[in-house]
Scaffold this motif. Structure first.
Motif, mmCIF file in Angstrom:
data_model
loop_
_atom_site.group_PDB
_atom_site.id
_atom_site.type_symbol
_atom_site.label_atom_id
_atom_site.label_comp_id
_atom_site.label_asym_id
_atom_site.label_seq_id
_atom_site.Cartn_x
_atom_site.Cartn_y
_atom_site.Cartn_z
ATOM 1 N N PHE A 145 0.861 -1.186 0.000
ATOM 2 C CA PHE A 145 0.000 0.000 0.000
ATOM 3 C C PHE A 145 0.900 1.239 0.000
ATOM 4 C CE2 PHE A 145 -3.267 -2.930 1.614
ATOM 5 C CZ PHE A 145 -4.353 -2.535 0.833
ATOM 6 N N ILE A 146 0.555 2.208 -0.835
ATOM 7 C CA ILE A 146 1.374 3.407 -0.999
ATOM 8 C C ILE A 146 0.533 4.631 -0.662
ATOM 9 C CG2 ILE A 146 2.842 4.732 -2.576
ATOM 10 C CD1 ILE A 146 2.927 2.162 -4.332
ATOM 11 N N LYS A 147 1.079 5.510 0.169
ATOM 12 C CA LYS A 147 0.359 6.746 0.489
ATOM 13 C C LYS A 147 0.306 7.628 -0.744
ATOM 14 C CE LYS A 147 0.210 10.763 3.537
ATOM 15 N NZ LYS A 147 0.810 11.468 4.694
ATOM 16 N N ALA A 148 -0.901 8.134 -1.051
ATOM 17 C CA ALA A 148 -1.084 9.001 -2.216
ATOM 18 C C ALA A 148 -1.290 10.445 -1.799
ATOM 19 C CB ALA A 148 -2.267 8.528 -3.051
ATOM 20 N N THR A 149 -2.205 10.669 -0.827
ATOM 21 C CA THR A 149 -2.574 12.043 -0.491
ATOM 22 C C THR A 149 -2.888 12.182 0.992
ATOM 23 O OG1 THR A 149 -4.850 11.487 -1.096
ATOM 24 C CG2 THR A 149 -3.508 12.601 -2.776
ATOM 25 N N GLU A 150 -3.043 13.453 1.417
ATOM 26 C CA GLU A 150 -3.443 13.783 2.785
ATOM 27 C C GLU A 150 -4.223 15.080 2.751
ATOM 28 O OE1 GLU A 150 -1.394 15.012 7.074
ATOM 29 O OE2 GLU A 150 -0.284 13.749 5.655
ATOM 30 N N GLY A 151 -5.370 15.129 3.436
ATOM 31 C CA GLY A 151 -6.177 16.339 3.464
ATOM 32 C C GLY A 151 -6.632 16.741 2.068
ATOM 33 N N THR A 166 -0.925 -4.042 -5.474
ATOM 34 C CA THR A 166 -0.692 -2.652 -5.101
ATOM 35 C C THR A 166 -1.999 -1.935 -4.786
ATOM 36 O OG1 THR A 166 1.204 -2.660 -6.608
ATOM 37 C CG2 THR A 166 0.460 -0.523 -5.814
ATOM 38 N N GLY A 167 -1.942 -1.023 -3.808
ATOM 39 C CA GLY A 167 -3.086 -0.197 -3.464
ATOM 40 C C GLY A 167 -2.636 1.173 -3.007
ATOM 41 N N ALA A 168 -3.563 2.115 -2.985
ATOM 42 C CA ALA A 168 -3.269 3.497 -2.580
ATOM 43 C C ALA A 168 -4.090 3.860 -1.360
ATOM 44 C CB ALA A 168 -3.576 4.464 -3.716
ATOM 45 N N TYR A 169 -3.526 4.738 -0.507
ATOM 46 C CA TYR A 169 -4.292 5.184 0.666
ATOM 47 C C TYR A 169 -4.205 6.694 0.855
ATOM 48 C CZ TYR A 169 -0.083 5.455 3.752
ATOM 49 O OH TYR A 169 1.115 5.780 4.353
ATOM 50 N N HIS A 170 -5.236 7.213 1.522
ATOM 51 C CA HIS A 170 -5.365 8.653 1.796
ATOM 52 C C HIS A 170 -5.385 8.868 3.302
ATOM 53 C CE1 HIS A 170 -6.859 12.806 1.526
ATOM 54 N NE2 HIS A 170 -7.703 12.483 2.497
ATOM 55 N N PHE A 171 -4.574 9.805 3.792
ATOM 56 C CA PHE A 171 -4.554 10.151 5.215
ATOM 57 C C PHE A 171 -5.604 11.238 5.457
ATOM 58 C CE2 PHE A 171 -3.239 12.142 9.109
ATOM 59 C CZ PHE A 171 -2.721 11.094 9.868
ATOM 60 N N PHE A 172 -6.595 10.907 6.303
ATOM 61 C CA PHE A 172 -7.745 11.789 6.502
ATOM 62 C C PHE A 172 -7.420 12.916 7.480
ATOM 63 C CE2 PHE A 172 -11.998 12.971 7.991
ATOM 64 C CZ PHE A 172 -12.688 13.001 6.798
ATOM 65 N N ASN A 220 -13.994 17.291 -0.381
ATOM 66 C CA ASN A 220 -12.807 17.905 -0.970
ATOM 67 C C ASN A 220 -11.592 16.969 -0.852
ATOM 68 O OD1 ASN A 220 -14.451 20.064 -1.405
ATOM 69 N ND2 ASN A 220 -13.580 21.369 0.193
ATOM 70 N N GLN A 221 -11.519 16.248 0.259
ATOM 71 C CA GLN A 221 -10.418 15.310 0.415
ATOM 72 C C GLN A 221 -10.532 14.161 -0.588
ATOM 73 O OE1 GLN A 221 -8.930 14.351 4.409
ATOM 74 N NE2 GLN A 221 -10.616 15.608 5.252
ATOM 75 N N ALA A 222 -11.760 13.729 -0.859
ATOM 76 C CA ALA A 222 -11.967 12.670 -1.846
ATOM 77 C C ALA A 222 -11.516 13.131 -3.232
ATOM 78 C CB ALA A 222 -13.437 12.258 -1.870
ATOM 79 N N ILE A 223 -11.795 14.379 -3.546
ATOM 80 C CA ILE A 223 -11.369 14.920 -4.847
ATOM 81 C C ILE A 223 -9.849 14.903 -4.952
ATOM 82 C CG2 ILE A 223 -11.296 17.016 -6.246
ATOM 83 C CD1 ILE A 223 -14.124 17.665 -5.182
ATOM 84 N N ASN A 256 -18.353 13.122 7.778
ATOM 85 C CA ASN A 256 -17.312 13.461 6.816
ATOM 86 C C ASN A 256 -16.671 12.207 6.218
ATOM 87 O OD1 ASN A 256 -16.714 16.010 5.897
ATOM 88 N ND2 ASN A 256 -15.639 16.627 7.761
ATOM 89 N N VAL A 257 -16.461 11.220 7.082
ATOM 90 C CA VAL A 257 -15.858 9.967 6.634
ATOM 91 C C VAL A 257 -16.761 9.271 5.621
ATOM 92 C CG1 VAL A 257 -15.274 7.619 7.381
ATOM 93 C CG2 VAL A 257 -14.427 9.584 8.680
ATOM 94 N N ARG A 258 -18.063 9.226 5.907
ATOM 95 C CA ARG A 258 -18.994 8.588 4.985
ATOM 96 C C ARG A 258 -18.991 9.302 3.632
ATOM 97 N NH1 ARG A 258 -22.163 8.672 9.797
ATOM 98 N NH2 ARG A 258 -22.420 6.574 10.693
ATOM 99 N N THR A 259 -18.885 10.617 3.652
ATOM 100 C CA THR A 259 -18.835 11.372 2.400
ATOM 101 C C THR A 259 -17.642 10.940 1.561
ATOM 102 O OG1 THR A 259 -19.925 13.279 3.425
ATOM 103 C CG2 THR A 259 -18.680 13.681 1.406
ATOM 104 N N TRP A 260 -16.471 10.828 2.201
ATOM 105 C CA TRP A 260 -15.258 10.411 1.472
ATOM 106 C C TRP A 260 -15.431 8.995 0.929
ATOM 107 C CZ3 TRP A 260 -11.613 6.688 1.051
ATOM 108 C CH2 TRP A 260 -10.406 7.022 0.440
ATOM 109 N N LEU A 261 -15.920 8.078 1.773
ATOM 110 C CA LEU A 261 -16.066 6.687 1.370
ATOM 111 C C LEU A 261 -17.033 6.547 0.197
ATOM 112 C CD1 LEU A 261 -16.312 5.045 4.925
ATOM 113 C CD2 LEU A 261 -14.371 4.875 3.355
ATOM 114 N N ASN A 262 -18.168 7.232 0.265
ATOM 115 C CA ASN A 262 -19.174 7.127 -0.793
ATOM 116 C C ASN A 262 -18.660 7.701 -2.107
ATOM 117 O OD1 ASN A 262 -21.016 5.910 0.945
ATOM 118 N ND2 ASN A 262 -21.910 7.867 1.570
ATOM 119 N N ALA A 263 -17.960 8.830 -2.025
ATOM 120 C CA ALA A 263 -17.443 9.471 -3.249
ATOM 121 C C ALA A 263 -16.398 8.586 -3.921
ATOM 122 C CB ALA A 263 -16.860 10.830 -2.906
ATOM 123 N N VAL A 264 -15.497 8.018 -3.143
ATOM 124 C CA VAL A 264 -14.439 7.177 -3.716
ATOM 125 C C VAL A 264 -15.016 5.883 -4.258
ATOM 126 C CG1 VAL A 264 -12.344 5.878 -3.174
ATOM 127 C CG2 VAL A 264 -12.626 8.207 -2.296
#
Length: 571
Positions: free
Chosen positions: A405-411, A433-439, A447-450, A488-496
């Protein structure tokens, strides 16, 4: 001469009569002695015998056909012991068959109980009983379905080397039998209810008594009840061959002197001896089998089945579950692992080469202070699982890296400048391989999902995207509380999920699971979890990955690396 001869004849006749009365007088005296002389304790003990009672109630249709059998009813009027028999060990006494003949042996006296009350139920009450049981079994079927899911998940993600695997495998067979039994009883109930709607139903008591012999068990037939005592006789076809064996005749008059009244008085004061070491408070809650301490509490290894079906098998310490144990409770997930003072701490696993290991990386695997490092992607191998916690390791740690897993983004603004090259190289060299986002709790989830969707990659065969959620208590308060955070977490999860077409994974800590995740039951139920815990335990979640250390070592990477293990043996 004629008169004297007549007198002598009379005297001789009278003498014969006297001589004939003597045996009768002796017999009468002996009878009185035998009848009224009190029995010694040894004689009374010689009359003891153990009798087994098998009881069931039978529900029959108007034609007398047996529809269903059960042993009793519970307090909520549900049937209990459906299609079984209730066995009870009774204390019995050999008694004389006829009251005036001390040695007319052959009967057995046992205490009599009135168990006919339920047999007087009208058809309406019987139907109500059956319908209650049918509703109850629907609930039991649902409980069994959820438990089956947990059992299958455990067996799929573990091997025989893990503590308790053999217990779960053995219980799996028992559980299958339980499910089959529920289905069979549901069918019987449906037939009985249908018959009850067409005509009269009856309940009859079906009870049998047995004693044991070298050849097997011998059936006894009830005869009469006298002074609250039920008299039993051995069946005629078995009496000649086995009665003497069972009475243990050393002489003809061994066990036939006691009367039914004497037996009743003796039965009232002489109950079967119970083993105090097998009785304690836990025995009122269910059935325990295993080692006990001096107070009869579970201590050592044993298994316990509660009255409501809850099950625990494993180690105990003075009545409390302590050590390695397996538990399957109504409404809860399967629990196998470490227990202490009746509390479940979590699961312990063994690390072997057969498991699937992976790593997660970010810019910190490329930078340390002013130093910069590259990664040798050709042959990444794990050489250390870290030293922050004690681990059960079999063999030498030299495991291939199977996923990354590789970190892609934060905030909303931060992105990992190494992500694109690391992602390309990881796929090039065949790593899953997978990507992760630090919330961040400071900015909206949308906006974080974008930011994540613009600066990460997802291709066929990749691992699901991951949301790294590790806020402190203070940060959660700053975000407006835990429910605001979860919105906020649900918003990110649903968008992704909508954009990527796959449900994301939650990366959270053990503490977050314990303190906050139960407040979002939808997330706990519907999302797989990648947990960070550097001890030996796993939580009560849908675990797919476990970050077991932050200080592992991997050949091909200069810095310390987070080591992860997949919860299973096939991706």
């Amino acid at each position: 001469m004629r008169h004297s001869h007549s007198f002598i004849s009379k005297m001789r006749g009278c003498g014969c009569g006297v001589f004939m009365l003597i045996p009768l007088l002796v017999f009468t005296v002996m009878w009185c002695l035998w009848y009224f002389y009190p029995m010694s304790e040894e004689e009374q003990l010689a009359t003891d015998i153990t009798v087994v009672s098998e009881t069931r109630y039978v529900i029959s249709d108007p034609k007398g056909k047996e529809l269903l059998a059960f042993t009793s009813t519970r307090g909520d009027t549900l049937l209990h012991g459906v299609s079984g028999v209730e066995r009870e060990v009774l204390h019995g006494q050999w008694v004389r068959r006829y009251q005036l003949l001390p040695y007319s042996g052959g009967s057995i006296a046992v205490e009599s109980f009135d168990t006919l009350g339920i047999c007087r139920f009208p058809t309406e009450d019987i139907l109500s009983l059956l319908k209650h049981e049918a509703e109850y079994l629907v609930e039991e079927q649902e409980v069994a379905r959820r438990q089956r899911k947990d059992i299958d998940y455990f067996l799929r993600t573990h091997t025989v080397i893990d503590d308790g695997f053999d217990i779960v495998a053995r219980y799996s067979d028992i559980h299958n039998q339980t499910v089959d039994s529920i289905s069979k009883v549901q069918k019987l109930l449906a037939e009985a209810i249908a018959s009850g709607k067409k005509g009269k139903l009856t309940i009859t008591l079906d009870r049998h008594y047995y004693i044991s012999s070298a050849r097997g068990r011998i059936e006894c037939v009830p005869t009469i009840a006298r002074d609250s005592v039920l008299l039993l006789r051995i069946r005629k076809n078995e009496q000649q061959s086995d009665m003497k064996i069972e009475q243990g005749f050393s002489t003809f008059f061994s066990h036939s002197r006691m009367s039914a009244k004497m037996a009743y008085e003796r039965l009232k004061v002489r109950k079967p001896k119970t083993d105090k070491k097998k009785t304690s408070a836990i025995d009122t809650l269910g059935v325990y089998s295993g080692v006990r301490d001096s107070l009869a509490m579970p201590h050592g290894y044993g298994h316990f089945t509660a009255l409501n079906g809850d099950y625990y098998e494993g180690e105990w310490e003075h009545g409390k579950r302590t050590g390695v144990g397996f538990s399957l409770l109504r409404g809860k997930r399967l629990m196998l692992g470490e227990w202490k003072d009746d509390k479940f701490l979590g699961e312990r696993i063994a690390y072997t080469p057969e498991r699937i290991y992976g790593i997660d990386i970010s810019r910190y695997q490329h930078e340390k202070g002013r130093k910069r490092f590259s990664i040798n992607w050709k042959d990444l191998r794990i050489t250390s699982l870290g030293r922050l916690s004690k681990k059960t390791i079999h063999g030498t740690v030299n495991y291939p890296v199977r996923f990354i897993f590789i970190k892609a983004t934060e905030g909303v603004t931060v992105r990992n400048k190494y992500f694109a090259s690391d992602y390309a190289n990881a796929r090039k060299y065949g790593y899953k391989t997978g990507a992760y986002h630090f919330f961040s709790v400071r900015t909206p989830g949308r906006n974080q999902a974008i930011n994540f969707l613009r600066n990460s990659r997802y291709n066929k065969g990749d691992l699901p995207p991951v949301l790294d959620l590790e806020p402190t208590d203070a940060q959660i308060r700053q975000a407006g509380g835990v429910q605001a955070l979860f919105r906020n977490v649900r918003t990110w999860l649903n968008a992704v999920e909508k954009q990527r077409g796959v449900r994301p994974i939650l990366y959270i800590s053990q503490r977050f699971v314990n303190k906050y995740l139960p407040q979002a039951p939808d997330l706990q139920k519907n999302y797989d979890v990648w947990i960070a815990r550097y001890g030996e335990y796993r939580p009560d979640v849908n675990l797919v990955y476990w970050q077991l250390s932050p200080d592992g070592r991997v050949s091909g990477i200069k810095t310390e690396v987070d080591i992860n293990v997949y919860n299973g043996f096939n991706f």
